[in-house]
Design a protein around this motif. Sequence first.
Motif, short mmCIF file in Angstrom:
data_model
loop_
_atom_site.label_atom_id
_atom_site.label_comp_id
_atom_site.label_asym_id
_atom_site.label_seq_id
_atom_site.Cartn_x
_atom_site.Cartn_y
_atom_site.Cartn_z
N SER A 29 60.05 52.38 -5.12
CA SER A 29 61.50 52.53 -5.07
C SER A 29 62.01 51.76 -3.86
O SER A 29 61.28 51.56 -2.88
N ILE A 30 63.25 51.32 -3.95
CA ILE A 30 63.85 50.54 -2.89
C ILE A 30 65.35 50.79 -2.87
O ILE A 30 65.95 51.00 -3.93
N ASN A 31 65.93 50.85 -1.70
CA ASN A 31 67.38 51.02 -1.60
C ASN A 31 68.09 49.80 -2.17
O ASN A 31 67.55 48.69 -2.17
N ALA A 32 69.31 49.99 -2.62
CA ALA A 32 70.06 48.91 -3.27
C ALA A 32 70.38 47.76 -2.33
O ALA A 32 70.74 46.67 -2.79
N ASP A 33 70.22 47.97 -1.01
CA ASP A 33 70.45 46.87 -0.05
C ASP A 33 69.13 46.20 0.36
O ASP A 33 69.12 45.34 1.24
N GLY A 34 68.02 46.60 -0.28
CA GLY A 34 66.74 45.97 0.00
C GLY A 34 65.91 46.66 1.05
O GLY A 34 64.80 46.21 1.37
N THR A 35 66.39 47.76 1.61
CA THR A 35 65.64 48.50 2.63
C THR A 35 64.90 49.67 1.98
O THR A 35 65.10 49.99 0.81
N GLY A 36 64.06 50.32 2.78
CA GLY A 36 63.44 51.58 2.38
C GLY A 36 62.43 51.50 1.26
O GLY A 36 62.37 52.40 0.41
N LEU A 37 61.62 50.44 1.23
CA LEU A 37 60.62 50.31 0.18
C LEU A 37 59.60 51.45 0.26
O LEU A 37 59.07 51.74 1.33
N GLN A 38 59.34 52.08 -0.88
CA GLN A 38 58.41 53.22 -0.93
C GLN A 38 57.55 53.13 -2.18
O GLN A 38 58.06 52.97 -3.29
N ARG A 39 56.24 53.22 -1.99
CA ARG A 39 55.33 53.17 -3.13
C ARG A 39 55.29 54.51 -3.84
O ARG A 39 55.17 55.56 -3.20
N LEU A 40 55.37 54.49 -5.18
CA LEU A 40 55.44 55.72 -5.95
C LEU A 40 54.18 56.00 -6.76
O LEU A 40 53.89 57.16 -7.06
N THR A 41 53.45 54.98 -7.18
CA THR A 41 52.19 55.18 -7.89
C THR A 41 51.06 54.56 -7.08
O THR A 41 51.26 53.59 -6.36
#
Length: 435
Positions: free
Chosen positions: A273-285
């Motif tokens: 997942s990632i914020n709509a401004d391109g920040t905060g990348l997070q792996r979900l699987t």
Amino acid sequence: MLQVAQKYFSSVVSVFLAVLSMAGLSSSALAQMNIEITGVGQSLYPIAVMRFKDEGKLPTSLTDIIRQDLARSGYFKNTENGNASESDEGTPNYKSWAARGADALAVGSVVQTGTGQFEIRYKLSDIRKSESLGGLSINSSADNLRAAAHKIADDIIFKLLGERGIFSTRLSYVIKEGKRYRLVISDADGQNIRNAMNSGEPIISPSWSPDGKKVAYVSFEDRKPVIYVHELATGRRIALSNQKGNNSAPAWSPDGKKLAISLSKDGNTQIYSINADGTGLQRLTRGYTIDTEPQYSTDGRYIYFTSDRGGNPQIYRMSAEGEQAEGAKRITYKQGFVTSPRISPDGKYLAYIANIGGAFRLYILNLATGDAQALTDGTSDESPSFAANGRYVLYSTKVGGKRVLAAVSVDGNSKQVLSIPGSDVRQPSWGPFMD
């Protein structure tokens, strides 16, 4: 089996998302769509849409657009198809119209209010109940008449059927002309085509933001897949994800604050997942197989995705917070090879593409009962996308060797094909309601 699946995914990291083998389009991106409607039911609501008074002042026929919209809905039969007009003042002769076989009557008029400016008035009557259902008064410029006509058709749908019409929504799709690729936006009927993005490299996987103001997509303009978010009104865009390897399959969260995407930056393709401004990348699987094509549930609590963790691709569901919050649950069992999950706006149905003996066919699954049915008998279906009211599924398929857009009702009874003569069209995405 895993090696076969791995080869499949790695060679088409985006085949689940619609492929790089987009075929060529016609010489003009402004060519008009042809619409062929088939399979509509026999019990259609008979309505008389009369020619709007003084419509000849307009460069575009409002009446024709409204009639075409209602015919495409699969619910209405036009009982008046000529050029006769009817006054929008006073009370209609209900008995006379009933005798002519109309259950509803729509009339209207046009008044020019300035250079290239018009007031469009329309009224709707319920002939069966002998009562007025009101109408609209719309101020429109000459270049916005199609939108006015779609708004009237939507109002007719709402007043007579009690549901929101989708004629004012928009489509996006990708076309190829020679070695050039175009992301285009059109009206819901495929007309009024506007270019949003041109490139000498492929553009795939357009995805509308919930407010209909932005489209996320994957572009290969840098000779690798990069996810962009494109603001349609201004043309401004940002590179949402340009990680090492493949960046693919953008899908918006219902609140528009995040996107779920697929990345191969750490090896095999996984969901982030990632914020709509391109920040905060997070792996979900965090699996050892391929996880891709994420889609948020309507309430934003879950993410549906395609994975080959069981051997062949199937649809799974996990918490929107990731597998660590709630383990993935397999959703599809009816077919052996399933991709391209899309959730209906009401959250009741899952559309997907199943490989049946080498034929790629559009299916719909009732998530409550587990019942699945084929919506088409096609062999090359791909890229399903629900209409905003959940009544139809838009997809790409082949007709006569050419790629076209097609739409089918969720009961499979009403079908329509949208084609540009001599052209191939792919990667459709149906936009949301616009407030």
